[in-house]
Motif scaffolding. Structure first.
Motif, PDB file in Angstrom:
ATOM      1  N   TYR A  66       0.830  -1.201   0.000  1.00  0.00           N
ATOM      2  CA  TYR A  66       0.000   0.000   0.000  1.00  0.00           C
ATOM      3  C   TYR A  66       0.868   1.256   0.000  1.00  0.00           C
ATOM      4  N   ALA A  67       1.900   1.252   0.838  1.00  0.00           N
ATOM      5  CA  ALA A  67       2.799   2.402   0.864  1.00  0.00           C
ATOM      6  C   ALA A  67       3.525   2.546  -0.467  1.00  0.00           C
ATOM      7  N   LEU A  68       3.861   1.426  -1.075  1.00  0.00           N
ATOM      8  CA  LEU A  68       4.567   1.453  -2.355  1.00  0.00           C
ATOM      9  C   LEU A  68       3.715   2.080  -3.453  1.00  0.00           C
ATOM     10  N   PHE A  69       2.433   1.742  -3.506  1.00  0.00           N
ATOM     11  CA  PHE A  69       1.556   2.294  -4.536  1.00  0.00           C
ATOM     12  C   PHE A  69       1.419   3.809  -4.395  1.00  0.00           C
ATOM     13  N   VAL A  70       1.268   4.285  -3.167  1.00  0.00           N
ATOM     14  CA  VAL A  70       1.150   5.728  -2.941  1.00  0.00           C
ATOM     15  C   VAL A  70       2.467   6.425  -3.279  1.00  0.00           C
TER      16      VAL A  70
END
Length: 709
Positions: free
Chosen positions: A236-240
């Motif tokens: 999730y952090a990677l996508f943002v």
């Protein structure tokens, strides 16, 4: 929603320390509360409505000494026979241990070289500290060990001792850091997803400990929740972060780029996390307490990682400024390539030749899934442990000295308020004459003489396929009214059947709710239907690989198992719920970008190519991280976690390659504009959720605040 997220993300980027301090306080407060008020983990395997549960309830009511936990002390003489006075002295020491209600007279196996002493406790195993209790057993039998005998321990208490954790988590974190560093070329960019994921994980795991103070939480729940939470939290952090880097590449200042990233990718994170929660909630339909708590606890960690991705991440991104870029890109202002030209060329190729690639990938997925047709599910027992483990050595010694069936005796419980005591001799004779039974003990009456138990030793071990037929024969032909059968083997039979019966309702509920949610988000019927079919294909292939690796034994040795083992009964439900949710994560991120391209250009095939090109690199990196994290857990000593790790890693790898890079572009190219077809009556009643265009609407609301470089 995107407007609100834009404001939240921009505010966090402009005033990062406010959000960071709040998160530090939250992590510290949750950890402190968990340490002070947290509860202990307890497995609750109540199987309501089953015969084994009825018999267990009768034992708890009428035979307290037989209703608690048990431990088996196995003593083996390497030469000669076991000395009886020494056994009697050890039995006396065992009776003095805390919570011990009874120590059965020692049983001596054929040849006299092996003796078995059963220790019975007045409390269930979940009320004991297994490691401490095992240490006390060793202390009570130290004289036998000093006399040169081999002393091993089996039964519920020793089998509940878990190996120290932390290794699997460390392997996954290190692998994720390496992948992120290679993907972004920046230590700051590589470290931020890990920091944010670990913050959410810390809050979620502390929440599990607090939850354990109010209800039973399975002993494996924190490990499962950590495995899933670590993987999705980093993703999730990677996508943002990736969307933020795109914004910086377009020349946006840091607060504006962060705001837009949270409004678009952050909104996708919310819906992806909600999809995972929906899938985990399907475990409630199992109506088995241990599964329900696994779903709740894993969902708690996922929710915490989603919260950290949309509140903590924008703050640390604002604090990091442009340091999330490579140094040469920051210094020279070079163009940052967020698209993958190779993925664009590949997607275009598949889109131009959809049928061959669709058929080839479909055949390969079905081939991988084929072994699942012969899958046998069964709970693991001590025979699945490494040969160096004391419970495995105890199992082997008992099998050698008393027969395989002595490792899983059946307990026939007779309610004498419903059946006359005169039936007991005939019952014992019928049990002894049943095919597959090697020994039957005399009936033992309860203190109030209102119940009786008869111990039955099967011919087969607890994991033998024939034990199911034996339990069925006893229930069908030997038992009078008011009589039921329990014991490890009978519980295994009932548990496996109950899980098989509950699997299809869980699958139906999870698929239906996920389909409805995606239909609302993407305003389409065929896109969510395609997503559901693709996810079922990848899950089926993962089941097939699990069958080949564990049941056929193709990878048992590499994973530290002594031989092939059945797929754990827990795996089917758990893996389906987790995998369907995790696979839908990638579907949400990919389809949101494809739909964004479709709304901008109206080119059905081009939107698929553009969406894959924009998300291919980040989805590949996310999948690699997931696979690394899950494979790390394949090293866990627990068979359920080991099988979960392998199954999840296989499914994610297939999902990110065959599904996302072949099946999705092929099917979406064939469907064309029909991908986004929605009947007008549905279009009028469904809410319109702007998953990808919100930043255009909110850009005008920018406040003239200084950027943070």
């Amino acid at each position: 929603m995107s407007r609100l997220l834009y404001r939240l993300g921009r505010a966090a980027a402009v005033r990062p320390w406010r959000f960071i301090v709040v998160w530090l306080a939250l992590v510290a407060a949750m950890a402190g509360l968990a340490g002070v008020a947290g509860g202990a983990l307890h497995d609750n395997y109540t199987l309501a409505g089953t015969g084994s549960q009825q018999a267990t309830d009768l034992l708890q009511d009428r035979f307290p000494a037989l209703s608690g936990a048990d431990a088996r002390v196995v003593v083996h003489a390497k030469s000669g026979t076991v000395d009886q006075p020494k056994l009697a002295a050890a039995s006396g020491e065992l009776r003095k241990l805390p919570h011990v209600s009874e120590v059965d007279p020692p049983q001596v196996g054929k040849g006299g070289a092996t003796a078995l002493v059963t220790v019975r406790y007045s409390v269930p195993v979940t009320d004991l500290t297994p490691k401490e209790t095992l240490d006390l057993l060793r202390s009570a039998t130290k004289n036998l060990d000093a006399a040169g005998y081999q002393v091993e321990f089996g039964g519920q208490v020793p089998e509940n001792v878990t190996a120290p954790g932390g290794v699997a988590e460390a392997v996954g974190i290190v692998a994720a850091l390496v992948i992120l560093l290679l993907a972004f070329g920046s230590v700051v960019a590589a470290g931020l997803p890990l920091i944010v994921a670990l913050a959410g994980l810390g809050v979620g795991v502390s929440g599990i400990t607090l939850l354990a103070a109010f209800t039973d939480v399975a002993t494996t729940a924190p490990t499962l929740a950590t495995m899933v939470g670590l993987g999705v939290g980093i993703d999730y952090a990677l996508f943002v972060l990736t969307r933020h880097r795109e914004g910086l590449a377009q020349g946006l200042d840091v607060p504006e780029s962060v705001g837009r990233a949270i409004a678009t990718a952050g909104l996708s994170v919310l819906f992806a996390g909600f999809t995972v929660l929906l899938a985990l909630c399907g475990l409630v339909l199992s109506r088995i307490p241990v599964f329900m708590t696994m779903g709740f606890t894993t969902g708690l960690v996922v929710a915490a990682t989603v919260l950290s991705a949309v509140t903590l991440l924008p703050a640390v991104l604002g604090l990091a400024g442009r340091r999330v870029l490579r140094r040469r890109d920051r210094a020279a202002g070079a163009t940052i390539h967020v698209e993958s030209p190779r993925v664009r060329r590949w997607a275009g190729h598949v889109g131009r030749h959809p049928w061959p690639w669709l058929l080839a990938a479909g055949v390969l997925m079905l081939t991988l899934a084929a072994p699942a047709l012969g899958m046998r599910t069964w709970p693991s027992d001590a025979s699945s442990e490494p040969t160096s483990n004391t419970v495995r050595q105890a199992y082997d010694l008992v099998a050698e000295g008393f027969g395989e069936g002595a490792n899983g005796p059946l307990i026939v419980a007779v309610d004498l308020t419903k059946t006359d005591q005169s039936v007991l001799p005939g019952l014992r004779e019928r049990l002894a004459s049943t095919d597959g039974v090697t020994a039957v003990s005399p009936p033992q009456l309860s203190p109030d003489r209102d119940a009786a138990v008869i111990m039955v030793t099967p011919e087969y071990g607890p994991q033998d396929e024939r034990v199911t037929g034996l339990v069925d024969r006893i229930r069908a032909h030997a038992l009078p009214g008011g009589t039921e059968i329990t014991g490890l083997t009978a519980v295994y039979v009932d548990l496996s059947r109950m899980l098989s019966d509950r699997l299809w309702p869980v699958i139906g509920a999870v698929v239906a709710t996920s389909f409805i949610m995606l239909m609302i988000v993407f305003r389409s019927l065929l896109a969510p239907l395609k997503a559901a079919v693709m996810n079922l294909l990848s899950i089926g292939a993962a089941y097939g690989v699990l069958t080949a690796v564990f049941q056929w034994g193709w990878g048992a040795g590499l994973l530290g198992l002594p031989h092939s083992v059945p797929v754990s009964s827990f795996i089917l439900l758990l893996m389906f719920a987790v995998l369907f949710g995790v696979s839908m994560d990638y579907e949400v991120f990919l389809l949101s970008r494809v739909r964004e391209e479709w709304l901008l250009h109206g080119d059905a095939r081009g939107s698929v190519t553009g969406g894959l090109a924009a998300t291919g690199r980040v989805i590949t990196s996310a999948a690699l991280i997931m696979v690394a994290v899950f494979l790390g857990f394949a090293a866990d000593p627990g068979l359920v976690i080991k099988q979960m790790g392998v199954g999840l890693a296989v499914a994610v790898a297939l999902d990110a390659t065959l599904v996302r890079l072949v099946l999705v572009p092929a099917t979406m190219s064939l469907l064309g504009k029909a991908n986004w077809w929605l009947p007008r009556p549905l279009a009028r009643i469904l809410p319109d959720i702007d998953l990808h265009g919100g930043t255009q609407a909110v850009t005008a609301e920018r406040e003239p605040e200084p950027s943070r470089a």
